[in-house]
Design an enzyme around this catalytic site. Structure first.
Site, short mmCIF file in Angstrom:
data_model
loop_
_atom_site.label_atom_id
_atom_site.label_comp_id
_atom_site.label_asym_id
_atom_site.label_seq_id
_atom_site.Cartn_x
_atom_site.Cartn_y
_atom_site.Cartn_z
N ASN A 190 -32.91 -30.72 36.48
CA ASN A 190 -33.01 -29.16 36.82
C ASN A 190 -34.37 -28.65 36.96
O ASN A 190 -34.84 -27.36 36.79
CB ASN A 190 -32.36 -28.23 35.68
CG ASN A 190 -30.89 -28.44 35.45
OD1 ASN A 190 -30.13 -28.71 36.52
ND2 ASN A 190 -30.40 -28.90 34.28
N ARG A 191 -35.36 -29.45 37.52
CA ARG A 191 -36.74 -29.04 37.97
C ARG A 191 -37.40 -28.67 36.87
O ARG A 191 -38.70 -28.24 36.89
CB ARG A 191 -36.75 -27.77 38.86
CG ARG A 191 -36.07 -28.49 40.36
CD ARG A 191 -36.96 -29.70 41.09
NE ARG A 191 -36.54 -30.22 42.22
CZ ARG A 191 -35.46 -30.84 42.56
NH1 ARG A 191 -34.78 -31.45 41.59
NH2 ARG A 191 -35.07 -31.29 43.82
#
Length: 212
Positions: A190-191
């Site tokens: 999710n970065r």
């Protein structure tokens, strides 16, 4: 040309995490650890070298790390190349290692100095003969009419050196980036990537986590 759209191209990074407790106190030790982990990756020692001229116009290309000493990271090239000319005007540069299989990257920034001629001579003698001949035949980054003209230049050098070692061109030599900043990046889901920066402050490396 048709539009190129990669706005939906993405992947998830889930291989590993990076915590402050995982890091060596010295970024050179951390670099050595990650280089060892990357030994099975294609072109594990490849690094993007970013330079800029005196007016700030940047350029980047991949070069190969050849050795690391107690001052910095070293590679070899022709001083007549674009990177060589830019470094002569502006000796500040940045390096980037990226290993897709490990979901890792390292950024290194600092100033660049030339290595002594004896180091360039020693490494040039260790290169395969074909690489020696190519270095002597090429005025790196200079224009050439076509492939045939390039191969003819190589043939002339081969006639000049039919046997034994090739003389190192005076313009060909070594460079060392002396770092003042390292950043170690580990991709996360999710970065929310893990990023840690080392900055040299009065001969001491300070470590700080950065937001992704």
């Amino acid at each position: 040309m048709s539009p190129i759209d990669h706005r939906q191209t993405r992947r998830s990074y889930q291989r590993a995490s990076l915590r402050r407790a995982d890091l060596a106190l010295d970024p050179f030790e951390q670099l050595a650890d990650w280089l060892k982990d990357a030994e099975g990756e294609p072109d594990a020692t490849a690094m993007v070298l970013a330079t800029a001229d005196a007016k700030g116009r940047p350029s980047a290309r991949a070069v190969l790390l050849k050795h690391v000493d107690d001052r910095g990271l070293c590679w070899y090239s022709d001083g007549r190349s674009l990177k060589g000319r830019q470094l002569a005007e502006n000796p500040m540069a940045a390096l980037l290692f990226y290993w897709a299989g490990l979901e890792r990257q390292i950024r290194v920034e600092g100033y660049v100095e030339r290595l002594p001629a004896k180091d360039a001579d020693a490494y040039f003698r260790s290169r395969p003969r074909g690489s020696q001949l190519a270095a002597a035949a090429s005025e790196q980054s200079g224009p050439v009419k076509n492939r045939e003209a390039l191969e003819q230049r190589l043939e002339r050098v081969q006639l000049r050196y039919p046997h034994g070692d090739v003389t190192r061109p005076e313009t060909w030599g070594g460079y060392r980036l002396v770092p003042d900043t390292f950043e170690f990046w580990q991709g996360r889901d999710n970065r929310l990537h893990d990023r840690f920066q080392y900055r040299l402050q009065y001969e001491t490396w300070e470590i700080q986590r950065l937001m992704p």
